[in-house]
Design an enzyme around this catalytic site. Structure first.
Site, PDB file in Angstrom:
ATOM      1  CG  HIS A   9      51.625 -26.162   9.961  1.00 58.41           C
ATOM      2  ND1 HIS A   9      50.936 -25.478  10.939  1.00 58.41           N
ATOM      3  CD2 HIS A   9      52.202 -27.233  10.590  1.00 58.41           C
ATOM      4  CE1 HIS A   9      51.085 -26.101  12.101  1.00 58.41           C
ATOM      5  NE2 HIS A   9      51.851 -27.157  11.917  1.00 58.41           N
TER       6      HIS A   9
ATOM      7  CG  ASP B  91      52.675 -34.022  13.300  1.00 57.44           C
ATOM      8  OD1 ASP B  91      53.611 -33.238  13.553  1.00 57.44           O
ATOM      9  OD2 ASP B  91      51.506 -33.823  13.660  1.00 57.44           O
TER      10      ASP B  91
HETATM   11  C1  HEM Z   1      45.785 -30.218  13.097  1.00 60.60           C
HETATM   12  C2  HEM Z   1      46.820 -29.702  13.697  1.00 60.60           C
HETATM   13  C3  HEM Z   1      48.215 -29.848  13.202  1.00 60.60           C
HETATM   14  C4  HEM Z   1      48.713 -30.683  12.245  1.00 60.60           C
HETATM   15  C5  HEM Z   1      47.977 -31.717  11.399  1.00 60.60           C
HETATM   16  C6  HEM Z   1      50.131 -30.416  12.162  1.00 60.60           C
HETATM   17  C7  HEM Z   1      50.980 -31.056  11.283  1.00 60.60           C
HETATM   18  C8  HEM Z   1      52.309 -30.735  11.108  1.00 60.60           C
HETATM   19  C9  HEM Z   1      53.175 -31.322  10.112  1.00 60.60           C
HETATM   20  C10 HEM Z   1      52.753 -32.404   9.127  1.00 60.60           C
HETATM   21  C11 HEM Z   1      54.386 -30.757  10.253  1.00 60.60           C
HETATM   22  C12 HEM Z   1      55.655 -31.039   9.397  1.00 60.60           C
HETATM   23  C13 HEM Z   1      56.539 -32.099   9.981  1.00 60.60           C
HETATM   24  C14 HEM Z   1      57.168 -31.753  11.289  1.00 60.60           C
HETATM   25  O1  HEM Z   1      58.163 -31.043  11.343  1.00 60.60           O
HETATM   26  O2  HEM Z   1      56.617 -32.174  12.303  1.00 60.60           O
HETATM   27  C15 HEM Z   1      54.306 -29.807  11.332  1.00 60.60           C
HETATM   28  C16 HEM Z   1      55.338 -29.018  11.771  1.00 60.60           C
HETATM   29  C17 HEM Z   1      55.266 -28.163  12.835  1.00 60.60           C
HETATM   30  N1  HEM Z   1      54.136 -27.842  13.562  1.00 60.60           N
HETATM   31 FE1  HEM Z   1      52.281 -28.598  13.280  1.00 60.60          FE
HETATM   32  N2  HEM Z   1      50.464 -29.441  13.063  1.00 60.60           N
HETATM   33  C18 HEM Z   1      49.320 -29.055  13.723  1.00 60.60           C
HETATM   34  C19 HEM Z   1      49.207 -28.089  14.698  1.00 60.60           C
HETATM   35  C20 HEM Z   1      50.254 -27.347  15.181  1.00 60.60           C
HETATM   36  C21 HEM Z   1      50.151 -26.340  16.200  1.00 60.60           C
HETATM   37  C22 HEM Z   1      48.855 -25.920  16.883  1.00 60.60           C
HETATM   38  C23 HEM Z   1      51.426 -25.860  16.412  1.00 60.60           C
HETATM   39  C24 HEM Z   1      51.936 -24.812  17.354  1.00 60.60           C
HETATM   40  C25 HEM Z   1      51.277 -24.273  18.347  1.00 60.60           C
HETATM   41  C26 HEM Z   1      52.313 -26.573  15.533  1.00 60.60           C
HETATM   42  C27 HEM Z   1      53.670 -26.394  15.476  1.00 60.60           C
HETATM   43  C28 HEM Z   1      54.499 -26.983  14.547  1.00 60.60           C
HETATM   44  C29 HEM Z   1      55.935 -26.729  14.486  1.00 60.60           C
HETATM   45  C30 HEM Z   1      56.761 -25.860  15.420  1.00 60.60           C
HETATM   46  C31 HEM Z   1      56.410 -27.460  13.384  1.00 60.60           C
HETATM   47  C32 HEM Z   1      57.860 -27.542  12.876  1.00 60.60           C
HETATM   48  C33 HEM Z   1      58.105 -26.385  11.913  1.00 60.60           C
HETATM   49  C34 HEM Z   1      59.526 -26.456  11.351  1.00 60.60           C
HETATM   50  O3  HEM Z   1      60.454 -26.182  12.112  1.00 60.60           O
HETATM   51  O4  HEM Z   1      59.667 -26.823  10.184  1.00 60.60           O
HETATM   52  N3  HEM Z   1      51.572 -27.458  14.786  1.00 60.60           N
HETATM   53  N4  HEM Z   1      53.023 -29.816  11.830  1.00 60.60           N
END
Ligand code: HEM
Length: 345
Positions: free
Chosen positions: A222, A149
């Site tokens: 996601h 993450d």
């Molecule tokens: C249980 C809740 C969540 C989990 C387990 C989670 C997990 C992840 C993972 C594994 C990634 C891919 C690696 C990375 O680029 O960081 C990711 C990307 C991302 N997440 Fe989450 N996330 C969660 C909630 C959220 C929420 C609530 C938001 C926004 C309000 C969010 C926004 C993003 C964004 C902007 C990316 C990057 C997307 C990209 O540019 O590829 N995430 N998240």
């Protein structure tokens, strides 16, 4: 030039402690909280000095409903409002209270504990604890779902641009909008999925953390739901999520810093609310938020000036005697300004 709170642009830390507090009624409680908040940078120095390699930091952020009480005078940050609840089908994102957030980070859990303890003693009965979540980096900075993450967070040179308020709201320049959500994950359901299905839910490979090709990445991934552009430019937020929990209940503590709160909110809407094709974020079939709160982390100048703020005057300080190096906000946030600047991270 406003100075930034230390650690605001830094990494998530191996350990984190998220303390969400309510401020008791009455002027005395508010005054005590203002005093303690203004002392937090000095307390971080005192506790953190015992082992600088622990890289202790604490960002103080103030909730929408408490802003006028804790930062009297002046105006509130232009976009600060309570978290907007979302509901679509079985997916709900509740809005929960929070007057004050302490986001404590360190490479050592004992330093997080010690700082929280010291601050809590000073706050006494002026506050109540709404939530205290102790969180950690899981293995190589993964969520408990097994995916790394934070990979696509804005890089060092982009962080000021995407995270820190500047000329668009001069009174609050140097601050940042903070959104938190505590997610509890259904691991029985998640673990029942094949790795390929999990990878399609996130949009990246699990072991290597590589983006799936567009052809292999469904619109419900996601990654696809949280990638947004405005006028052709990708919009970013700075996430500092950490894993938390016990062997019975666990999940992800989501925390994001943004210069523009509407960017975080647009991502949330795209995650929760199905579009015309019925597409929403597949990750939400496995994990559910039990909290949702917006805050604003003011600049270091505002924070350290809170103790001197009479209840009927603006709380903005003019100077700080901090001995800890802090990043400064240039009057414009062109990337060129950041090269060769003071240590931002
Ligand atoms: C249980 C809740 C969540 C989990 C387990 C989670 C997990 C992840 C993972 C594994 C990634 C891919 C690696 C990375 O680029 O960081 C990711 C990307 C991302 N997440 Fe989450 N996330 C969660 C909630 C959220 C929420 C609530 C938001 C926004 C309000 C969010 C926004 C993003 C964004 C902007 C990316 C990057 C997307 C990209 O540019 O590829 N995430 N998240």
């Amino acid at each position: 030039m406003a100075q930034l709170q230390n650690g605001i642009l830094g990494g998530p830390g191996r350990s984190a402690l998220f303390l969400t507090l309510s401020v008791g009624p009455g002027a005395d409680a508010a005054a005590r909280v203002r005093d303690v908040c203004s002392a937090v940078p000095a307390l971080v120095r005192s506790v953190g000095h015992r082992d600088e390699s622990a890289a202790l930091s604490c960002v103080v952020a103030i909730g929408a409903d408490a802003w006028e009480r804790l930062v009297p005078g002046g105006t509130r940050p232009a976009q600060l409002h309570p978290f907007r609840e979302l509901a679509d089908g079985p997916r709900t994102a509740p809005s929960t209270p929070g007057d004050l957030l302490l986001h404590i980070r360190a490479e050592r859990a004992d330093f997080c504990h010690e700082l929280a303890r010291v601050i809590r003693v000073k706050l006494g009965d002026a506050v109540g604890v709404i939530d205290e979540t102790r969180a950690f980096a899981y293995l190589d900075s993964r969520d408990l779902i097994g995916f790394v993450d934070g990979t696509e967070n804005p890089g060092t040179e982009e962080r000021l641009q995407f995270v820190i308020v500047a000329d668009e709201d001069p009174e609050h320049a140097g601050g940042s909008y903070v959104t938190t959500q505590r997610y509890v994950t259904d691991f029985a359901r998640w673990d029942a999925c094949k790795t390929e299905e999990q990878e399609a839910a996130i949009g990246r490979t699990k072991a290597d953390d590589i983006e799936l090709d567009d052809a292999a990445c469904p619109p419900s991934a996601h990654k696809a739901r949280t990638t947004i552009t405005r006028d052709g430019a990708e919009q970013k937020i700075l996430r500092q999520n950490r894993a938390f929990g016990t062997s019975s209940e666990s999940g992800t503590y989501f925390i994001a810093y943004a210069r523009d709160l509407s960017v975080t909110e647009e991502m949330l809407v795209r995650m929760y609310v199905a579009d015309a094709d019925g597409v929403y974020d597949r990750l939400l079939d496995f994990t559910t938020p039990v909290s949702g709160t917006n805050f604003f982390a003011p600049s270091l100048d505002v924070l350290e000036g809170l103790a001197d703020a009479p209840a009927d005057a603006p709380a903005v300080a003019t100077a700080t005697d901090s001995t800890t190096p802090a990043a400064e906000v240039p009057s414009t946030l062109g990337i060129g300004d950041l090269r060769g600047g003071r240590g931002l991270i």
